[in-house]
Motif scaffolding. Structure first.
Motif, PDB file in Angstrom:
ATOM      1  N   THR A  69       0.830  -1.204   0.000  1.00  0.00           N
ATOM      2  CA  THR A  69       0.000   0.000   0.000  1.00  0.00           C
ATOM      3  C   THR A  69       0.864   1.254   0.000  1.00  0.00           C
ATOM      4  N   LEU A  70       1.947   1.253   0.770  1.00  0.00           N
ATOM      5  CA  LEU A  70       2.836   2.420   0.771  1.00  0.00           C
ATOM      6  C   LEU A  70       3.374   2.689  -0.622  1.00  0.00           C
ATOM      7  N   ARG A  71       3.753   1.629  -1.333  1.00  0.00           N
ATOM      8  CA  ARG A  71       4.276   1.807  -2.691  1.00  0.00           C
ATOM      9  C   ARG A  71       3.206   2.432  -3.586  1.00  0.00           C
ATOM     10  N   ARG A  72       1.968   1.933  -3.478  1.00  0.00           N
ATOM     11  CA  ARG A  72       0.895   2.477  -4.319  1.00  0.00           C
ATOM     12  C   ARG A  72       0.629   3.934  -4.006  1.00  0.00           C
ATOM     13  N   LEU A  73       0.822   4.335  -2.744  1.00  0.00           N
ATOM     14  CA  LEU A  73       0.584   5.715  -2.345  1.00  0.00           C
ATOM     15  C   LEU A  73       1.776   6.618  -2.615  1.00  0.00           C
ATOM     16  N   GLY A  74       2.859   6.034  -3.141  1.00  0.00           N
ATOM     17  CA  GLY A  74       4.036   6.840  -3.438  1.00  0.00           C
ATOM     18  C   GLY A  74       4.850   7.190  -2.213  1.00  0.00           C
ATOM     19  N   ILE A  75       4.737   6.399  -1.162  1.00  0.00           N
ATOM     20  CA  ILE A  75       5.459   6.649   0.084  1.00  0.00           C
ATOM     21  C   ILE A  75       6.652   5.692   0.173  1.00  0.00           C
ATOM     22  N   ARG A  76       7.811   6.223   0.452  1.00  0.00           N
ATOM     23  CA  ARG A  76       9.025   5.400   0.606  1.00  0.00           C
ATOM     24  C   ARG A  76       8.873   4.495   1.836  1.00  0.00           C
ATOM     25  N   SER A  77       9.196   3.224   1.661  1.00  0.00           N
ATOM     26  CA  SER A  77       9.029   2.254   2.754  1.00  0.00           C
ATOM     27  C   SER A  77      10.370   1.795   3.287  1.00  0.00           C
ATOM     28  N   VAL A  78      10.405   1.577   4.595  1.00  0.00           N
ATOM     29  CA  VAL A  78      11.600   1.064   5.254  1.00  0.00           C
ATOM     30  C   VAL A  78      11.231  -0.232   5.962  1.00  0.00           C
ATOM     31  N   ALA A  79      11.947  -1.306   5.656  1.00  0.00           N
ATOM     32  CA  ALA A  79      11.767  -2.574   6.360  1.00  0.00           C
ATOM     33  C   ALA A  79      12.838  -2.702   7.427  1.00  0.00           C
ATOM     34  N   VAL A  80      12.488  -3.377   8.512  1.00  0.00           N
ATOM     35  CA  VAL A  80      13.482  -3.749   9.511  1.00  0.00           C
ATOM     36  C   VAL A  80      13.534  -5.275   9.553  1.00  0.00           C
ATOM     37  N   TYR A  81      14.676  -5.812   9.936  1.00  0.00           N
ATOM     38  CA  TYR A  81      14.785  -7.262   9.936  1.00  0.00           C
ATOM     39  C   TYR A  81      15.811  -7.734  10.955  1.00  0.00           C
ATOM     40  N   SER A  82      15.576  -8.950  11.444  1.00  0.00           N
ATOM     41  CA  SER A  82      16.552  -9.618  12.292  1.00  0.00           C
ATOM     42  C   SER A  82      17.456 -10.466  11.407  1.00  0.00           C
ATOM     43  N   ASP A  83      18.500 -11.024  11.984  1.00  0.00           N
ATOM     44  CA  ASP A  83      19.398 -11.876  11.205  1.00  0.00           C
ATOM     45  C   ASP A  83      18.665 -13.060  10.602  1.00  0.00           C
ATOM     46  N   ALA A  84      17.639 -13.560  11.304  1.00  0.00           N
ATOM     47  CA  ALA A  84      16.885 -14.713  10.792  1.00  0.00           C
ATOM     48  C   ALA A  84      16.106 -14.365   9.536  1.00  0.00           C
ATOM     49  N   ASP A  85      15.797 -13.082   9.341  1.00  0.00           N
ATOM     50  CA  ASP A  85      14.952 -12.652   8.220  1.00  0.00           C
ATOM     51  C   ASP A  85      15.719 -11.926   7.119  1.00  0.00           C
ATOM     52  N   ALA A  86      17.035 -11.980   7.155  1.00  0.00           N
ATOM     53  CA  ALA A  86      17.827 -11.188   6.209  1.00  0.00           C
ATOM     54  C   ALA A  86      17.494 -11.470   4.752  1.00  0.00           C
ATOM     55  N   GLY A  87      17.105 -12.694   4.437  1.00  0.00           N
ATOM     56  CA  GLY A  87      16.809 -13.044   3.056  1.00  0.00           C
ATOM     57  C   GLY A  87      15.336 -13.128   2.738  1.00  0.00           C
ATOM     58  N   GLU A  88      14.476 -12.645   3.623  1.00  0.00           N
ATOM     59  CA  GLU A  88      13.037 -12.818   3.429  1.00  0.00           C
ATOM     60  C   GLU A  88      12.425 -11.728   2.535  1.00  0.00           C
ATOM     61  N   PRO A  89      11.245 -12.021   1.973  1.00  0.00           N
ATOM     62  CA  PRO A  89      10.664 -11.123   0.953  1.00  0.00           C
ATOM     63  C   PRO A  89      10.449  -9.686   1.394  1.00  0.00           C
TER      64      PRO A  89
END
Length: 652
Positions: A33-53
């Motif tokens: 939804t952020l992408r559709r609204l033209g808003i820059r998105s920031v993901a956070v991740y742990s080491d376990a999720d480094a390769g996740e979508p």
């Protein structure tokens, strides 16, 4: 494929960057939804999720810590540091983790970052069940008869309980998710239930305060989606039926509810809006009610979830609204932009939660690498995974939600079943077959539901795979060209290679497929690192492992006669070998500890099934998959020189 409802309003431009303080399917859903609204998105991740979508799909991704949630996704300082470093204007918390944490909302405000959710007061009041029920009761919202037991002795609790009347339900005041809930049928059972509930509450929530309420027989769990803006406008978006639960955890949800007529919907909505208004609520929230199965006109406030819900897609489907977009709009200070008269429910939507778990093994969580992921093309699927994703033990085992929508309930249920049948997930066990069994239950088809229905279903048993499924696995195991000279399958140079008969260990037991059985035409197959072949065919998925003649005979004997105990010890859960209690070649007696596996933060000791010689297959520190063979206990009968063993080990 993953999808998002169509836009419900013009694009928003005030927020330049929003950090999503979550993971998995909800992080991906917010990012879309952020992408559709033209808003820059920031993901956070742990080491376990480094390769996740969700990490790859965001515009920016920031590591916030090691796998344990308390050191990453629950670390307020780490999340806010990431927000400052990326210039985030706001933080969307998703659900779970920090979404209902008043201290986090306060920290965001103090850091000058907008928290996309309600104010701290609403979170604090609604986060305490005792305080919440007393608060909404003052606004005229009906509550279940009961009382908070803070500071009361067991004798005082017993006296008050007698006044309320049995049966009762005892539950932690500070928690949710069904943890620590105990149903008490009579006074004699109360002391033990109080002790158990306090112990679980203290361990899970750090607070052993209890709430005791009248237990409503055959209840239905109905929740109402509310939205409010900073100007005080509050509307509801109809109800969701969340009655299909297993051990207080929701499994299948739908909108609207099959028992809610327009007049009841208006009453439920009015009560939900009153509850929200009583705490000056802003944003998306859900007010949950217990509705009497015997008298649907009677309902009681349960609690308010001050966040987006897992099951929000069904409301999006019947209202045409993108709830994440609405959250962003309201968080920016915009008015709701719709009145109660603008809300229209069209059609029917139903959602199933796909978990990485093994229903046949008591719903134990499952882990592994997703070797093939193909969501159903004819349904909305919000997923945490894709091919190559690793499902571990650090977080909730929810891997996807499948949502089907239709003009009426019967068609929606049928479409959901078809979508689940078309969902391919190989490499990790899931509850998809169980979900289809639930959808096929006559009571579910009729809409005759109560919160205990799933817990009354008989234990889940694995179905024997069809010969065509086994044939597909057999074909995967045919020797490659470089192995043909060593094969014993009738191949010869210049000739035609013939399929061979094969034996498999399946969830339902040992099975054999003939040499001439044709494989299922629609079969999707993949072989994992442990040699197990995963087959999806005919709307079902089954893992099968090749067996030798000798092992197959031993397993069949063990199944037919307890005196013939199978020699293999297999891992009950995916985990790590933390102790070897014997050395390879040691003699052991039945019941002796052989090794210990740590899984899901618990230790599981595996014992010798019989007297014999221990043969270890794994070292200390090895990571093992569920069902992996980790040791054998051999006896003279297992020796090929033994007459019985000779008979069992004839080559095919």
């Amino acid at each position: 494929m993953d999808s998002t409802p169509p836009p419900s309003a013009a694009p928003i431009e005030r927020f330049g960057t929003v950090l999503v303080a979550n993971r998995g399917e909800i992080a991906r859903r917010v990012i879309r939804t952020l992408r559709r609204l033209g808003i820059r998105s920031v993901a956070v991740y742990s080491d376990a999720d480094a390769g996740e979508p969700h990490v790859r799909e965001a515009d920016v991704a920031v590591r916030i810590g090691p796998p344990p949630a308390r050191e990453s996704y629950l670390d307020i300082d780490a999340v806010l540091t990431a927000a400052r470093a990326t210039g985030a204007d706001a933080i969307h918390p998703g659900y779970g983790f920090l979404s209902e944490n008043a201290a986090f909302a306060r920290a965001c405000r103090e850091a000058g970052v907008v928290f996309i959710g309600p104010g701290e007061r609403a979170i604090e009041i609604m986060g305490d069940k005792i305080r919440a029920r007393d608060h909404v009761a003052a606004s005229g919202v009906p509550i279940v008869p009961g009382f908070g037991a803070e500071g009361m002795s067991d004798a005082e609790v017993a006296d008050r309980a007698a006044e309320v009347g049995y049966p009762l339900i005892v539950k932690p005041s500070a928690g949710g998710g069904g943890k620590g809930m105990e149903v008490v049928r009579d006074a004699a059972d109360l002391p033990a239930a109080l002790a158990t509930a306090r112990r679980v509450a203290a361990a899970a929530f750090g607070d052993d305060t209890l709430l005791i309420e009248r237990f409503v027989a055959e209840p239905r769990h109905i929740e109402v989606q509310v939205f409010a803006d900073a100007a005080g406008a509050v509307v509801h978006l109809g109800e969701r039926e969340c009655t299909l639960q297993r051990r207080h955890q929701k499994v299948i949800e739908e909108a609207p509810s099959p028992i809610v007529e327009p007049a009841l919907r208006a009453r439920l909505g009015e009560a939900a809006c009153a509850a929200a208004a009583s705490v000056d609520y802003v944003g998306a929230g859900t007010v949950e009610f217990l509705v009497s199965g015997e008298n649907p006109e009677e309902f009681f406030f349960l609690e308010m979830n001050t966040r987006l819900q897992v099951e929000h897609p069904v409301t999006e489907s019947v209202t045409g609204l993108d709830l994440v977009e609405q959250q962003v709009r309201v968080a920016q200070g915009h008015p709701l932009g719709l009145t109660q008269d603008d809300v229209r429910l069209t059609g029917w939507s139903i959602e199933a939660r796909v978990y990485a778990e093994s229903p046949e093994r008591g719903f134990l969580p499952a882990t592994g690498t997703v070797l093939d992921w193909r969501p159903a093309p004819a349904a909305r699927t919000d997923s945490a995974i894709e091919t190559g994703s690793v499902v571990g033990v650090d977080y909730d085992p929810l891997v996807a939600k499948v949502i089907a929508t239709a003009p009426d309930r019967a068609t929606a249920v049928a479409r959901l079943d078809a979508a689940l049948a078309d969902t391919v997930l190989l490499g990790v066990e899931t509850n998809i077959a169980y979900l289809r069994t639930v959808l096929a239950d006559e009571r579910v088809i009729r809409g005759d539901l109560d919160t205990g229905l799933l817990d009354r279903l008989p234990p889940t048993r694995p179905a024997a795979p069809a010969p065509a499924v086994l044939a597909a696995a057999r074909d995967v195991l045919r020797p490659a060209a470089g192995e043909l000279w060593e094969a014993r399958d009738g191949w010869r140079a210049g000739g035609v290679r013939r399929p061979v008969a094969a034996l498999f260990d399946t969830p339902a037991g040992v099975a054999e497929v003939s040499a001439d059985e044709a494989a299922a035409a629609d079969a999707v197959t993949v072989r994992d690192a442990h040699g197990t072949v995963w087959v999806h065919a005919g709307g079902a998925t089954v893992p099968v492992a090749p067996l030798s003649r000798r092992d197959a005979t031993l397993r069949r004997r063990a199944a037919a006669d307890p005196a013939h105990v199978a020699p293999a010890l297999t891992a009950p859960l995916p985990g790590t070998v933390v102790a070897l209690h014997v050395a390879d070649g040691d003699r052991v007696r039945a019941g002796d500890k052989v090794l210990t596996i740590e899984a899901m933060k618990m230790e599981h000791a595996l014992s010798a099934p019989r007297d014999g010689v221990a043969r270890l297959r794994v070292p200390i520190g090895a990571s093992v998959a569920r069902g992996e063979r980790v040791a054998d206990v051999e006896t003279p009968a297992d020796d090929p020189s033994d007459p019985q063993a000779q008979e069992a080990s004839h080559a095919h």
